[in-house]
Design an enzyme around this catalytic site. Structure first.
Site, mmCIF file in Angstrom:
data_model
loop_
_atom_site.group_PDB
_atom_site.id
_atom_site.type_symbol
_atom_site.label_atom_id
_atom_site.label_comp_id
_atom_site.label_asym_id
_atom_site.label_seq_id
_atom_site.Cartn_x
_atom_site.Cartn_y
_atom_site.Cartn_z
ATOM 1 N N ASP A 34 0.824 -1.205 0.000
ATOM 2 C CA ASP A 34 0.000 0.000 0.000
ATOM 3 C C ASP A 34 0.860 1.258 0.000
ATOM 4 O O ASP A 34 2.067 1.216 0.272
ATOM 5 C CB ASP A 34 -0.916 0.019 1.230
ATOM 6 C CG ASP A 34 -2.108 -0.918 1.069
ATOM 7 O OD1 ASP A 34 -2.386 -1.339 -0.059
ATOM 8 O OD2 ASP A 34 -2.754 -1.234 2.094
ATOM 9 N N LYS A 56 -3.956 3.274 -2.674
ATOM 10 C CA LYS A 56 -5.015 4.191 -3.086
ATOM 11 C C LYS A 56 -4.533 5.623 -2.876
ATOM 12 O O LYS A 56 -4.112 5.997 -1.790
ATOM 13 C CB LYS A 56 -6.288 3.924 -2.284
ATOM 14 C CG LYS A 56 -6.912 2.565 -2.593
ATOM 15 C CD LYS A 56 -8.129 2.318 -1.738
ATOM 16 C CE LYS A 56 -8.852 1.032 -2.160
ATOM 17 N NZ LYS A 56 -7.988 -0.157 -2.057
ATOM 18 N N MET A 169 -8.453 9.018 8.753
ATOM 19 C CA MET A 169 -9.041 9.458 7.475
ATOM 20 C C MET A 169 -10.202 10.424 7.690
ATOM 21 O O MET A 169 -11.213 10.377 6.990
ATOM 22 C CB MET A 169 -9.501 8.232 6.656
ATOM 23 C CG MET A 169 -8.365 7.267 6.354
ATOM 24 S SD MET A 169 -8.934 5.631 5.820
ATOM 25 C CE MET A 169 -9.554 4.928 7.363
#
Length: 252
Positions: A34, A56, A169
């Site tokens: 990641d 991402k 987040m």
């Protein structure tokens, strides 16, 4: 026989990686990693190992979780030593459970290797104790994506006193977080620490109060990753830092 490990890479620095995680990385023939995995850790991947970057990135094309699941299944069936490398801990907002379930439904058992999640790493690097006798007797880790669920009804539980909240987040959803907590009875004076790039040389800590969270978050938009710690324990971090600074001045 398949050999696949879902490995937590911790909050970034190599020295915060577990020994088991390091052993799995150094023995890997294939690594699927990641965006938040630290460069020092990626450097420990064997030169001959195949690498798949599935991180991402905001505003950029990236693989869907379904595509990642399919890739892991295909790689696991090759019989090679596969490592799925994730920042933090794979089972704390890392979708490790989803990936392990997908593999298990196809008859493949994945090894789960824990890592230090961002909440714990950032708490240590900012000197903020997440629990503290008389101030915080409980801790909740929350994903900012909970606002994507529509009419979230759990604000009362999050707003209770004697409690520490850590939002992952959550920067782009700071306005909704502020509104939800205030409406549930949280104090506008609740201390907040916004930790940018925690545990790295780029770490910054910005202090705010819940009432001013939206404005503080807006000033940090575009920076990543950002972790939000809320609760009276945030003040302890500042107190600890001040005491340490005084000690260093006396020693100097």
């Amino acid at each position: 026989m398949s050999q696949i490990s879902l490995v937590g890479a911790g909050p970034g620095p190599l020295e915060l990686l577990t020994l088991r995680a390091l052993h799995r990385i150094e023995a890997a023939e294939v690594v699927v990693y990641d965006r938040l995995v630290g460069s020092e850790i990626l450097a420990r991947i064997p030169q001959g190992a195949a690498r798949f970057d599935v991180g991402k990135r905001c505003g950029e094309p990236s693989p869907t979780q379904e595509e990642i699941n399919a890739l892991l299944l295909a790689l696991a069936r090759t019989g090679k030593r596969v490592v799925r490398l994730k920042g933090g801990d794979p089972l704390v907002f890392g979708r490790g459970g989803e990936e392990a379930l997908h593999l298990a439904r196809h008859g493949i058992e994945a090894e789960l290797v824990p890592g230090i999640t961002a909440a714990l790493g950032c708490a240590a690097s900012t000197l903020i104790p997440l629990t503290h006798r008389g101030l915080a007797r409980s801790l909740t880790l929350v994903t900012g994506h909970l606002m994507d669920e529509g009419d979230y009804r759990g604000w009362q539980g999050l707003a209770r006193a004697g409690h520490t909240l850590v939002f992952y987040m959550g920067l782009e959803r700071a306005a909704q977080i502020r509104q939800g907590l205030l409406a549930a009875g949280a104090s506008g004076d609740l201390p907040v620490a916004l930790v940018v790039a925690g545990c790295s040389a780029r770490q910054q800590v910005h202090h705010a109060r819940l009432e001013g969270l939206e404005q503080a978050a807006r000033a940090l938009l575009g920076q990543s990753p950002v972790l939000m710690i809320m609760g009276e324990v945030v003040n302890l971090g500042a107190e600890l830092q001040a005491l340490l600074n005084q000690t260093m001045e006396r020693v100097a």
